[in-house]
Design a protein around this motif. Sequence first.
Motif, PDB file in Angstrom:
ATOM      1  N   GLY A  49     -30.542  -6.891  13.084  1.00 50.80           N
ATOM      2  CA  GLY A  49     -29.739  -8.079  12.790  1.00 50.80           C
ATOM      3  C   GLY A  49     -28.643  -8.164  13.839  1.00 50.80           C
ATOM      4  N   THR A  50     -27.631  -8.978  13.578  1.00 50.83           N
ATOM      5  CA  THR A  50     -26.557  -9.132  14.580  1.00 50.83           C
ATOM      6  C   THR A  50     -25.975  -7.785  14.978  1.00 50.83           C
ATOM      7  OG1 THR A  50     -25.999 -11.218  13.538  1.00 50.83           O
ATOM      8  CG2 THR A  50     -24.357 -10.276  15.034  1.00 50.83           C
ATOM      9  N   ALA A  51     -25.675  -6.944  13.968  1.00 49.14           N
ATOM     10  CA  ALA A  51     -25.007  -5.672  14.251  1.00 49.14           C
ATOM     11  C   ALA A  51     -25.868  -4.798  15.166  1.00 49.14           C
ATOM     12  CB  ALA A  51     -24.707  -4.935  12.946  1.00 49.14           C
ATOM     13  N   GLY A  52     -27.165  -4.690  14.835  1.00 48.22           N
ATOM     14  CA  GLY A  52     -28.059  -3.842  15.612  1.00 48.22           C
ATOM     15  C   GLY A  52     -28.339  -4.420  16.993  1.00 48.22           C
ATOM     16  N   MET A  74     -36.565  -9.541  14.019  1.00 49.60           N
ATOM     17  CA  MET A  74     -35.319  -9.382  14.764  1.00 49.60           C
ATOM     18  C   MET A  74     -34.472 -10.642  14.545  1.00 49.60           C
ATOM     19  SD  MET A  74     -36.869  -7.587  18.195  1.00 49.60           S
ATOM     20  CE  MET A  74     -35.314  -7.381  19.073  1.00 49.60           C
ATOM     21  N   GLY A  75     -33.177 -10.467  14.552  1.00 51.71           N
ATOM     22  CA  GLY A  75     -32.296 -11.606  14.246  1.00 51.71           C
ATOM     23  C   GLY A  75     -31.646 -11.415  12.888  1.00 51.71           C
ATOM     24  N   GLY A  76     -32.355 -10.718  11.986  1.00 55.63           N
ATOM     25  CA  GLY A  76     -31.774 -10.392  10.681  1.00 55.63           C
ATOM     26  C   GLY A  76     -31.409 -11.615   9.873  1.00 55.63           C
ATOM     27  N   ASP A  77     -30.504 -11.411   8.928  1.00 57.19           N
ATOM     28  CA  ASP A  77     -30.131 -12.492   8.014  1.00 57.19           C
ATOM     29  C   ASP A  77     -29.611 -13.716   8.756  1.00 57.19           C
ATOM     30  OD1 ASP A  77     -30.813 -10.970   5.903  1.00 57.19           O
ATOM     31  OD2 ASP A  77     -28.816 -10.795   5.032  1.00 57.19           O
ATOM     32  N   CYS A  78     -28.749 -13.495   9.735  1.00 57.26           N
ATOM     33  CA  CYS A  78     -28.064 -14.630  10.360  1.00 57.26           C
ATOM     34  C   CYS A  78     -29.055 -15.650  10.905  1.00 57.26           C
ATOM     35  CB  CYS A  78     -27.131 -14.126  11.462  1.00 57.26           C
ATOM     36  SG  CYS A  78     -26.256 -15.473  12.257  1.00 57.26           S
ATOM     37  N   THR A  79     -29.965 -15.193  11.725  1.00 53.05           N
ATOM     38  CA  THR A  79     -30.899 -16.137  12.348  1.00 53.05           C
ATOM     39  C   THR A  79     -31.972 -16.602  11.364  1.00 53.05           C
ATOM     40  OG1 THR A  79     -30.595 -15.012  14.453  1.00 53.05           O
ATOM     41  CG2 THR A  79     -32.500 -16.468  14.286  1.00 53.05           C
ATOM     42  N   LYS A 339     -22.384  12.339  14.214  1.00 53.82           N
ATOM     43  CA  LYS A 339     -23.312  11.808  15.249  1.00 53.82           C
ATOM     44  C   LYS A 339     -23.901  10.456  14.843  1.00 53.82           C
ATOM     45  CE  LYS A 339     -26.579  14.657  16.252  1.00 53.82           C
ATOM     46  NZ  LYS A 339     -27.513  15.731  16.529  1.00 53.82           N
ATOM     47  N   ILE A 340     -23.674  10.082  13.584  1.00 57.81           N
ATOM     48  CA  ILE A 340     -24.306   8.859  13.079  1.00 57.81           C
ATOM     49  C   ILE A 340     -23.224   7.842  12.692  1.00 57.81           C
ATOM     50  CG2 ILE A 340     -25.883   7.908  11.347  1.00 57.81           C
ATOM     51  CD1 ILE A 340     -27.219  10.657  11.227  1.00 57.81           C
ATOM     52  N   TYR A 341     -23.385   6.644  13.224  1.00 61.11           N
ATOM     53  CA  TYR A 341     -22.436   5.561  12.977  1.00 61.11           C
ATOM     54  C   TYR A 341     -23.114   4.497  12.101  1.00 61.11           C
ATOM     55  CZ  TYR A 341     -19.428   7.512  16.611  1.00 61.11           C
ATOM     56  OH  TYR A 341     -18.604   8.324  17.336  1.00 61.11           O
ATOM     57  N   ALA A 342     -22.327   3.591  11.562  1.00 66.03           N
ATOM     58  CA  ALA A 342     -22.896   2.445  10.837  1.00 66.03           C
ATOM     59  C   ALA A 342     -22.083   1.216  11.204  1.00 66.03           C
ATOM     60  CB  ALA A 342     -22.885   2.690   9.338  1.00 66.03           C
ATOM     61  N   VAL A 343     -22.713   0.051  11.061  1.00 66.34           N
ATOM     62  CA  VAL A 343     -22.054  -1.182  11.504  1.00 66.34           C
ATOM     63  C   VAL A 343     -22.665  -2.386  10.786  1.00 66.34           C
ATOM     64  CG1 VAL A 343     -23.614  -1.356  13.522  1.00 66.34           C
ATOM     65  CG2 VAL A 343     -21.415  -2.527  13.582  1.00 66.34           C
ATOM     66  N   GLY A 344     -21.822  -3.382  10.502  1.00 68.15           N
ATOM     67  CA  GLY A 344     -22.316  -4.627   9.897  1.00 68.15           C
ATOM     68  C   GLY A 344     -22.287  -4.584   8.374  1.00 68.15           C
TER      69      GLY A 344
END
Length: 517
Positions: A49-52, A74-79, A339-344
């Motif tokens: 999605g946007t974040a990825g 690809m594009g996730g929810d937004c698109t 070592k692991i992050y998260a976003v969105g």
Amino acid sequence: MSQFVTDRDQVIVPPMDQYNQELVNNVHPPDWVNPEPAPRYDLVVIGAGTAGLVTAAGAAIFGAKVALIEKHLMGGDCTIVGCVPSKAMIRSSRVVADIQNAARYGIGTSGEISVDFAAVMERLRQVRAQISPNDSAKKFQQDYGVDVFFGEAKFASADTVSVAGKSLHFRKAAIATGSRAAELSIEGLAEAGYLTNENVFELTERPHRLGVIGGGYIGCELAQTFRRLGSEVTLLQQSSRLLSRADEDAAAIVQKTFEQEGIQLLLQSKIQRIERQGAEKIIHYEQDGKEQSVTVDEILVGVGRSPNVENLNLEIVGVDYDEKRGVIVNDYLQTTNPKIYAVGDICMEWKYTHAADAAARILIQNALFAILGLGRKKLSSLIMPSCTFTDPEVATVGMSLKEAQQQGIEVQILNVPMNKVDRAIVDGEVEGFAKIYLQKGTSKMIGATIVARHAGDMINEITLAMTHKLGIGALANTIHPYPTQAEAIRKAADEYSRDRLTPFVKKLASSWVKLRR
Ligand SMILES: Cc1cc2nc3c(=O)[nH]c(=O)nc-3n(C[C@H](O)[C@H](O)[C@H](O)COP(=O)(O)OP(=O)(O)OC[C@H]3O[C@@H](n4cnc5c(N)ncnc54)[C@H](O)[C@@H]3O)c2cc1C
Ligand SMILES: NC(=O)c1ccc[n+]([C@@H]2O[C@H](COP(=O)([O-])OP(=O)(O)OC[C@H]3O[C@@H](n4cnc5c(N)ncnc54)[C@H](O)[C@@H]3O)[C@@H](O)[C@H]2O)c1
């Protein structure tokens, strides 16, 4: 509830016309062959999605070896099922409202306005397909050098993600799996069938009667849209007002507009059960202690989001999460595994595309470029705007009045109603206001709410000023073209300058003027 089908042989987004085929060809090409994994990736990103997408593209542009994994499109929810399709429908619904109001501008229209709902939805699919090359698998692979994998990702060991039978070894990983429509457990709802953002944009026929459950972003934007496109709309909201997090006066304007446009608002209503009778769905609810019911043809649910934390094997990599709040991160977007992050949407309260985008840039900096903690950026440093795309729009930035009060900050409110702004009068768009909140006794802006037809565009100059720590004086000194609705902002700033003139300075100025006569 999603009706997407993605398996080895088929990728389907209903209705599978030329536009949805074009979309699929871009965001999940049916003939895609996953690449051979590199020996080790600097960053493996789960979710496109946007974040990825922003995380993967940004990291790759800076030279990192990146893998991006997407299980659907690809594009996730937004698109696919969010911003883009909803705003396409909103645009069509605004055309209807403008034609309905044409007589106010001296323009006659003959006959009834006919809305071709199927054509509205075809336009939605066309614009979505047109935007989709931005998010395309080929573009990410060819232009950015990102290895794109389709399939459901899960952690397999401390430094490995598995997808579609392949193992991807990582130095760092980013979880960007987003959110889905929160489920509502109401007796009979599942049996009756209902729409969410995941399938409402697949409609080709307008529901004659639509029940909308939830009066937040999705409920408000889509209730007004469907009403304008010709559905009879009933909106059921459990709290006493719409847009519960927005400024009260802003919500009141949206509420008044909805009532004027013929949306039946059932505030403080508690849904008890849903019953299906043939093609009809009967919503039984309680309001003011009375049991009542409303009969509709379709039900749209928009009662918040649930984070996609399931099936990722987060336990084996020591990433803490909560089923409601999502993956737990610190201010640097780091999970409980450094070592692991998260976003969105998976981890943030701000569930907006622009928030996911801004946070992804922070993640890239923190995960790839900060050394021994130096140069790290904080999520809390962002000045975040948002906009509910009702008509009029409700745009905000920074703190709300309530948040400021909760933090014990004394506030000075500058408030300019749109009916004092020449361009709004000329445009016949006088519902609304521009409110700027200052920290009392200073020129520091801590937040703002604008209600206006294009409030989402107007808020940007306040965001710019706040981001760059400019005081309100900077807005007063900024020349705005006349006549524009954004002059509301300059007028608010002028109000501040006027108030600041102490009686002594006023007296001094007036004596000087008299002296020069
Ligand atoms: C109807 C609607 C309208 C909206 N309108 C606006 C708007 O106007 N403006 C705005 O700013 N925001 C809007 N939003 C919010 C915005 O869409 C989200 O905040 C944004 O999409 C979040 O992006 P994300 O990348 O975090 O998550 P998502 O977009 O949800 O992307 C997550 C991706 O991860 C994939 N995934 C999940 N699990 C896995 C797995 N195990 N393996 C591989 N892939 C996986 C999913 O398939 C998905 O593609 C709207 C949302 C909705 C629902
Ligand atoms: N323009 C935009 O930026 C935009 C547009 C759409 C969605 N979004 C994002 O998507 C998220 C989800 O949107 P949403 O509208 O689903 O959630 P929301 O949190 O904005 O609103 C949900 C509403 O549903 C109500 N509700 C909850 N349970 C209910 C029940 N049983 N009966 C009646 N009402 C009930 C709540 O009181 C609340 O007002 C938003 O928080 C936002 O971040 C953004």
